[in-house]
Design an enzyme around this catalytic site. Structure first.
Site, short mmCIF file in Angstrom:
data_model
loop_
_atom_site.label_atom_id
_atom_site.label_comp_id
_atom_site.label_asym_id
_atom_site.label_seq_id
_atom_site.Cartn_x
_atom_site.Cartn_y
_atom_site.Cartn_z
N ASN A 139 1.07 -1.29 -0.14
CA ASN A 139 0.15 0.00 -0.12
C ASN A 139 0.91 1.40 -0.01
OD1 ASN A 139 -3.08 -0.79 0.29
ND2 ASN A 139 -1.72 -1.92 1.94
N PRO A 140 1.93 1.38 -0.95
CA PRO A 140 2.75 2.38 -0.83
C PRO A 140 2.17 3.82 -1.13
CG PRO A 140 3.12 1.18 -2.91
CD PRO A 140 2.19 0.57 -2.21
N LYS A 141 0.73 3.66 -1.64
CA LYS A 141 0.36 5.12 -1.92
C LYS A 141 -0.76 5.52 -0.95
CE LYS A 141 1.62 4.67 -6.47
NZ LYS A 141 1.41 4.88 -8.13
N ASN A 142 -0.97 4.92 0.07
CA ASN A 142 -1.99 4.97 1.09
C ASN A 142 -1.76 6.37 1.81
OD1 ASN A 142 -3.49 5.13 3.48
ND2 ASN A 142 -4.23 2.96 3.28
#
Lengths: 362, 317
Positions: A139-142
């Site tokens: 979830n690197p863009k959460n």
């Protein structure tokens, strides 16, 4: 703090430590817009979360239920997204939103309550960084994760520095241009420090991919702001050497040409007078391959009063095609003509440049 | 016919958007549920640009929009969702499309937005505090449409945006962050709406922007990144606002956008042959409007609304 007790697979309603709690179901109101069919275990976890949240119970079991909710939420959208053929990678607005907020109505509150509990319990925040790392995998863009991470790091202060740098490094190893990771990394450096190895890190990323514009941007960030490096002017010479090397390797690479100009910031005269700048243009022009940026840099130099030697005139002549006006009275107009021909996509830009040439340009 | 620019499948796109509005149980709508307010803005503005806004049930939409308003004055992405500045702008824009800004308690919404300004002039997206120049644009655009810009400190807002200007003439999300076409659009629009475009080096930025056009005629958002139809909006709007739109090859860009259509089922995708979505459909059509593709209404580059909608707000009282 593990989010699930070892081997604990029982639903919350069957765990003795939760027997005194009455779960609180979601209140969608009379006309739910989208009755999302959440998985049963997620629904149950959220019902228990609501119970402790409304009771403001800041305990260890509350902490566990926030962890379960966060993990399940991550699971919800990780699973669903893998079924999708969407490509959100280039989409600025959806980066934070779709990937990170599919169950947004609960997620922000869960993270917020988790922070309150961590404070109340005086929890070990180093452990918390480990927890976040596990959740962040995939979830690197959460946004919620980045925000929570920032909150923890602020509390830990310089103790968190190396972990934060490691964390962003890991994300960037999967996607070296991830805008959130870079934004967080810059925040860490400015708030918590850790500048010592940053220039080396940029160097390494550029070795991996010399075209990585984010790494070039970070390089500029480091040389201008690092307290260990003495500032832009002190770094200029070594950086010019480095950049010239990058340009020679790949003259079609937009980033180092802009970086080179940036090294002189407001001091255009020093830029014009630096023999390395004009010389790298000549080297690229003479090789006759991927000359567009070399030509545009030469054009800029000429507009700032650069006096070209015969070598430059010859090099540009060699790039002219028969259909071009061979009698262009000066080098700058010749360069504009060649560019209009070589870079037809931007023919209007080069024509405009030609029109705008200062009167005394060579 | 050789060299003829292809067709925009207007009917198909209209049907696609109407189907997205209606369906609530398919996968796309579930994924998008929490940002339905944004989706409504993208879908409805596209319909208006195509001259088909009358195909939706205005009353149903307006009442749904108002149900999304939180007690703080801000709007959530859907009913019962937390408020955020992103959805607040979309709500204001949707109401503007229907000339229904008067259903709002203007002060209440404006106060919510103004309350998100920080000491340094920047804006947060919501109470959780994320700062980004996107939110500066959103705040300024919303308040401008509501004619309440006086509720914020405009000078500080402008100063913060200028602090995000980079040496390539572009802008990032925060000071020092990499220039990105989306952020550039936000910053340039915000400066345009506050009469502050003199802070932009138009020649330098114009060149950076026109360098986004790649061989296929498509536009990317940063050097060496993949092109995407949505940059047709962000890059092009920015170029228009700084009077440099003629620096790109318009014909090639039109062709690229048209190639991104799903001519069978309607909708536009990020690049040819990918799955369509309402976001890219809006940006593709709005990009074509900027490129003066026949049959489309003119669109305002800063407000991201049809020009007649903007004119109605400012000139008809």
């Amino acid at each position: 703090m593990e989010w699930k007790e070892e081997g604990e697979e029982r639903p919350l309603s069957q765990r003795p430590e939760w027997s005194d709690v009455t779960p609180v179901p979601q209140d969608d109101g009379p006309n739910p817009v989208v009755p999302i069919a959440y998985k049963d275990d997620f629904t149950e976890t959220m019902d228990y979360f609501r119970a402790v949240y409304f009771a403001d119970e800041r305990s260890l079991r509350s902490l566990h239920v926030t962890a379960e909710a966060i993990h399940m939420n991550a699971g919800n959208y990780t699973v669903t997204l893998s079924n999708l053929d969407f490509d959100f990678a280039e989409n600025l607005f959806l980066e934070n939103e779709a990937i990170g907020r599919i169950a947004s109505r609960v997620e922000a509150v869960v993270w917020h309550f988790r922070r309150l509990i961590l404070e109340a319990l005086n929890a070990d925040l180093h452990e918390e960084l480990n927890f976040i790392k596990k959740v962040a995998n995939g979830n690197p863009k959460n946004y919620q994760i980045w925000h929570h991470r920032r909150w923890v790091a602020e509390k830990l202060g310089s103790d968190a520095t190396s972990k934060e740098l490691d964390f962003t490094k890991k994300i960037l190893s999967l996607d070296a241009k991830n805008y959130h990771a870079w934004s967080h990394r810059q925040w860490v450096l400015q708030e918590l420090g850790g500048w010592e190895d940053e220039l080396d890190y940029c160097k390494q990323l550029l070795e991996d991919d010399i075209f990585n514009n984010s790494a070039w941007n970070q390089r500029y960030f480091v040389i201008t702001k690092s307290p260990f490096l003495g500032g832009l002017e002190a770094m200029r010479e070594s950086e010019v050497n480095y950049t010239v090397g990058a340009i020679i390797a790949k003259p079609e690479n937009e980033s180092p040409w802009r970086y080179l100009r940036g090294l002189y910031k407001d001091d255009a005269q020093s830029w014009v007078n630096d023999p390395q700048v004009s010389s790298v243009c000549l080297t690229v022009l003479s090789a006759k391959r991927n000359t567009v940026f070399a030509l545009s840099t030469l054009l800029d130099l000429l507009c700032h009063g650069f006096q070209p030697s015969q070598d430059f005139i010859n090099a540009v002549d060699a790039l002219k095609t028969p259909d071009l006006d061979q009698s262009d009275s000066n080098l700058a107009t010749a360069v504009c003509s060649v560019l209009g021909h070589m870079d037809p996509m931007r023919v209007n830009y080069w024509a405009w440049r030609k029109n705008k040439l200062p009167a005394q340009t060579a | 016919m050789e060299g003829q620019i292809g067709d925009l499948e207007v009917e198909k796109h209209v049907q696609y958007i109407l189907s997205v509005e209606k369906r609530k149980d398919n996968f796309e709508s579930v994924v998008m549920e929490h940002l339905r307010m944004n989706g409504a803005y993208w879908g409805l503005t596209t319909l208006d640009l195509l001259g088909k806004l009358d195909m939706v049930d205005e009353d149903e939409i307006i009442s749904w929009v108002m149900e999304c308003q939180h007690e703080s004055g801000g709007f959530g992405g859907n009913v019962g969702h937390d408020p955020h500045i992103l959805y607040t702008l979309s709500a204001v824009q949707v109401l503007a499309l229907f000339d229904k800004l008067n259903v709002l308690d203007i002060d209440k919404v404006s106060n919510y937005i103004a309350g998100l300004q920080n000491e340094d002039g920047s804006f947060s997206g919501d109470m959780w505090g994320e700062i980004d120049t996107r939110f500066s644009y959103i705040a300024i655009c919303s308040l401008s449409l509501l004619q309440r810009l006086d509720k914020i400190n405009v000078e500080k807002a402008v100063n913060y945006i200028v602090s995000c200007k980079n040496l390539d003439g572009g802008f990032g999300c925060t000071p020092g962050a990499e220039s990105h076409a989306g952020q550039i659009f936000c910053c340039v629009s915000a400066l345009a709406l506050t009469g502050s475009l003199h802070h932009v080096d138009k020649d330098l930025l114009g060149w950076w922007l026109c360098e986004r056009q790649v061989k296929s005629g498509a536009l990317n958002g940063r050097p060496e990144k993949l092109p995407d139809v949505c940059y047709s909006w962000w890059v092009l709007s920015s170029l228009i606002m700084i009077d440099r739109a003629h620096w790109i090859d318009k014909e090639k860009l039109i062709k690229f956008i048209l190639d991104c259509q799903d001519k069978e089922n309607g909708g536009i995708s990020d690049r040819p042959d990918d799955a369509v979505d309402v976001f890219h459909t809006y940006f593709g059509v709005a990009g074509l409007a900027h490129l003066e593709y026949p049959g489309l209404k003119a669109v305002d580059p800063a407000y991201a609304l049809p020009v007649d909608v903007v004119n109605r707000i400012f000139f008809s009282r």
